[in-house]
Scaffold this motif. Structure first.
Motif, PDB file in Angstrom:
ATOM      1  N   LEU A 132       0.804  -1.353   0.113  1.00  0.00           N
ATOM      2  CA  LEU A 132      -0.038   0.174  -0.063  1.00  0.00           C
ATOM      3  C   LEU A 132       0.851   1.122   0.104  1.00  0.00           C
ATOM      4  CD1 LEU A 132      -1.868  -2.270   0.857  1.00  0.00           C
ATOM      5  CD2 LEU A 132      -3.216  -0.566   2.247  1.00  0.00           C
ATOM      6  N   SER A 133       0.207   2.337  -0.505  1.00  0.00           N
ATOM      7  CA  SER A 133       0.976   3.548  -0.514  1.00  0.00           C
ATOM      8  C   SER A 133       1.336   4.204   0.735  1.00  0.00           C
ATOM      9  CB  SER A 133       0.187   4.432  -1.272  1.00  0.00           C
ATOM     10  OG  SER A 133      -0.861   5.285  -0.674  1.00  0.00           O
ATOM     11  N   PHE A 137      -0.681   4.835   4.750  1.00  0.00           N
ATOM     12  CA  PHE A 137      -0.331   4.666   6.366  1.00  0.00           C
ATOM     13  C   PHE A 137      -0.035   6.137   7.077  1.00  0.00           C
ATOM     14  CE2 PHE A 137       1.318   0.845   4.162  1.00  0.00           C
ATOM     15  CZ  PHE A 137       0.836   0.016   4.949  1.00  0.00           C
ATOM     16  N   ILE A 138       0.241   7.362   6.483  1.00  0.00           N
ATOM     17  CA  ILE A 138       0.264   8.470   6.993  1.00  0.00           C
ATOM     18  C   ILE A 138      -1.305   8.742   7.391  1.00  0.00           C
ATOM     19  CG2 ILE A 138       0.531  11.140   6.391  1.00  0.00           C
ATOM     20  CD1 ILE A 138       3.049  10.142   4.650  1.00  0.00           C
ATOM     21  N   GLY A 139      -2.183   8.561   6.368  1.00  0.00           N
ATOM     22  CA  GLY A 139      -3.627   9.144   6.589  1.00  0.00           C
ATOM     23  C   GLY A 139      -4.165   8.025   7.936  1.00  0.00           C
ATOM     24  N   SER A 154       6.850   2.096  -0.813  1.00  0.00           N
ATOM     25  CA  SER A 154       5.849   1.131  -1.403  1.00  0.00           C
ATOM     26  C   SER A 154       6.222   0.358  -2.685  1.00  0.00           C
ATOM     27  CB  SER A 154       4.680   1.839  -1.530  1.00  0.00           C
ATOM     28  OG  SER A 154       4.291   2.583  -2.586  1.00  0.00           O
ATOM     29  N   LEU A 155       5.370  -0.547  -2.967  1.00  0.00           N
ATOM     30  CA  LEU A 155       5.574  -1.222  -4.263  1.00  0.00           C
ATOM     31  C   LEU A 155       5.554  -0.304  -5.143  1.00  0.00           C
ATOM     32  CD1 LEU A 155       6.244  -4.059  -5.398  1.00  0.00           C
ATOM     33  CD2 LEU A 155       3.711  -4.438  -5.383  1.00  0.00           C
ATOM     34  N   GLU A 184       8.938 -11.703  -1.788  1.00  0.00           N
ATOM     35  CA  GLU A 184       7.833 -11.477  -1.081  1.00  0.00           C
ATOM     36  C   GLU A 184       7.226 -10.025  -0.742  1.00  0.00           C
ATOM     37  OE1 GLU A 184       9.123 -12.909   3.110  1.00  0.00           O
ATOM     38  OE2 GLU A 184       9.259 -10.459   3.462  1.00  0.00           O
ATOM     39  N   MET A 185       5.906  -9.684  -0.497  1.00  0.00           N
ATOM     40  CA  MET A 185       5.468  -8.346  -0.460  1.00  0.00           C
ATOM     41  C   MET A 185       3.996  -8.606   0.402  1.00  0.00           C
ATOM     42  SD  MET A 185       5.616  -5.305  -0.832  1.00  0.00           S
ATOM     43  CE  MET A 185       7.437  -5.295  -1.700  1.00  0.00           C
ATOM     44  N   GLY A 186       4.095  -7.903   1.582  1.00  0.00           N
ATOM     45  CA  GLY A 186       2.750  -7.831   2.203  1.00  0.00           C
ATOM     46  C   GLY A 186       3.106  -7.659   3.913  1.00  0.00           C
ATOM     47  N   LEU A 187       4.132  -8.422   3.995  1.00  0.00           N
ATOM     48  CA  LEU A 187       4.530  -8.426   5.440  1.00  0.00           C
ATOM     49  C   LEU A 187       4.611  -7.304   6.362  1.00  0.00           C
ATOM     50  CD1 LEU A 187       7.035 -11.660   5.822  1.00  0.00           C
ATOM     51  CD2 LEU A 187       4.381 -11.550   6.266  1.00  0.00           C
ATOM     52  N   ASN A 188       5.029  -6.339   5.501  1.00  0.00           N
ATOM     53  CA  ASN A 188       5.229  -5.108   6.322  1.00  0.00           C
ATOM     54  C   ASN A 188       3.851  -4.384   6.358  1.00  0.00           C
ATOM     55  OD1 ASN A 188       8.042  -4.703   6.739  1.00  0.00           O
ATOM     56  ND2 ASN A 188       8.223  -4.759   4.493  1.00  0.00           N
ATOM     57  N   ASP A 189       3.010  -4.651   5.430  1.00  0.00           N
ATOM     58  CA  ASP A 189       1.582  -4.224   5.653  1.00  0.00           C
ATOM     59  C   ASP A 189       0.807  -4.722   6.923  1.00  0.00           C
ATOM     60  OD1 ASP A 189       0.912  -2.610   2.833  1.00  0.00           O
ATOM     61  OD2 ASP A 189       2.245  -4.199   2.422  1.00  0.00           O
ATOM     62  N   TYR A 190       1.027  -6.052   6.941  1.00  0.00           N
ATOM     63  CA  TYR A 190       0.088  -6.598   7.904  1.00  0.00           C
ATOM     64  C   TYR A 190       0.859  -6.281   9.212  1.00  0.00           C
ATOM     65  CZ  TYR A 190      -1.644  -9.702   4.256  1.00  0.00           C
ATOM     66  OH  TYR A 190      -2.509 -10.074   3.119  1.00  0.00           O
TER      67      TYR A 190
END
Length: 387
Positions: A132-133, A137-139, A154-155, A184-190
């Protein structure tokens, strides 16, 4: 912990046991290096995307790491022959490095190192990167930074970098002949939504959709050979084990709640890959099953000379897992173990070079890719012979 069972074996079975002993496993590993020669010349270029498990220096060059992280790299000289100047969050090489070795290519330079030779490809992965952008995360005021300064790249940043590289680079990319590795992509989002009111199910849909956006960008630009990496069982890392109650454990001895998230993510990702294979039937898209490869090693640690499957090599020297989120590897008072090859986890969040080596062997020479990596190589060789 995983318990080993001891059996009384007749002589014949004992001889068989010796044939698969650690020394023999070493020979098999040595022999597998010969099979790697068959991959030489199959791909002359590799382009990689992902997070810290794939980043070969972009985050460091962006100045995105907290100051104490730099001291992590000072351990490298004592624990590995790999040069510490490579700025990986590991004690040595990553899977992407072993991929390049398998293809007889030089290590993949980070995109932000403008002095690098990109004639054999480039690495766009960024440690701490989210799908995600940054604005999201700021918002939502979601910080949760462990080792990274400020908000994450972000990606989408990686896609922008690749687009610019296509447009501005003096190197010929040859999309249809290159190998694209989506780590891998997504672990930091979770990790960042942990404790928030944001729906994990919603995030999974969005995270996988962003990975698919990258795949579509590559395929529509002429990419033909793509490896997409699933998520590892993050619940097996010291970070998750130290932050969840002891009753929250699965059959592997890992955090069941944390692993459930990655299971669902991987299932959705694989379903989307199946759709892409139908839509782009002339392309070879394979899934690197990080979950099953990791589990293979975790459930039989002695085969891989692993003695500490749930403990960080570099850490605070405290607790069952040698991990404290307030005293991360590299910060004052932390230290590295003498032999990282006996550990799965380097710092409680990232893996050791030894673990990356084992995973790479399962990906490239065994059955932890679907379809197999060898099938991708055969497809490429078939295309080369028809040129």
């Amino acid at each position: 912990m995983i318990n080993s069972k001891h059996f009384f074996l007749p002589l014949a079975l004992f001889v068989l046991f010796l044939s698969i002993s650690p020394s023999s496993a070493h020979n098999k590993s040595h022999n597998s290096s010969h099979s790697r020669k068959s991959y030489e010349g199959c791909f002359s270029k590799v382009y990689a995307f992902g997070d810290s498990y794939t980043d070969t220096g972009n985050c460091v060059l962006l100045g995105g790491l907290k100051s104490f992280v730099g001291s992590i790299f000072s351990h490298f000289g004592s624990v590995t022959n790999f040069k510490k100047s490579t700025n990986r969050q590991c004690d040595g090489r990553l899977v992407i490095d072993f991929l390049c070795e398998t293809l007889s290519l030089p290590n993949l330079p980070p995109y932000k190192d403008t002095s690098s030779d990109f004639s054999h490809g480039a690495n766009f992965a960024i440690s701490g990167s989210t799908s995600l952008s940054m604005d999201f995360f700021i918002g939502n005021k979601l910080g949760h930074n462990l080792m990274w300064k400020g908000m994450p790249q972000s990606l989408l940043t990686q896609i922008d970098w690749f687009t610019k590289f296509q447009q501005q680079s003096s190197y010929k990319i040859e999309m249809e002949k290159a190998l694209f590795w989506i780590g891998e992509m997504g672990l930091n989002d979770y990790a960042r939504i942990d404790g928030s009111s944001i729906s994990t199910q919603w995030l999974t849909q969005l995270t996988v959709a962003h990975v698919c956006k990258l795949m579509k960008t590559l395929l529509d630009s002429g990419g033909k050979y793509i490896v997409v990496q699933g998520l590892p069982p993050v619940g097996c890392l010291p970070l998750a084990l130290s932050s969840t109650p002891s009753y929250d454990r699965d059959e592997m001895g890992c955090s069941a709640s944390a692993n459930l998230v990655t299971k669902i993510h991987n299932e959705l990702l694989q379903a989307k890959l199946a759709e892409f294979r139908m839509q782009y039937s002339h392309c070879t898209i394979i899934y690197a099953d990080y979950w099953s490869a990791y589990k293979t090693i975790l459930m039989n640690p002695k085969k891989y000379q692993i003695e500490e499957p749930f403990k960080a090599c570099c850490g605070c020297g405290c607790g069952e897992h040698n991990f404290n989120v307030h005293s991360l590897c590299g910060s004052p008072g932390t230290f590295a173990c003498k032999d990282p090859s006996k550990y799965i986890s380097w710092d409680g969040v990232h893996l050791t070079e030894a673990m990356h080596r084992h995973l790479a062997n399962l990906f490239f020479h065994q059955e932890s890719c679907q379809p197999s990596f060898d099938q991708l190589i055969r497809s490429k060789k078939g295309d080369q012979s028809s040129d």
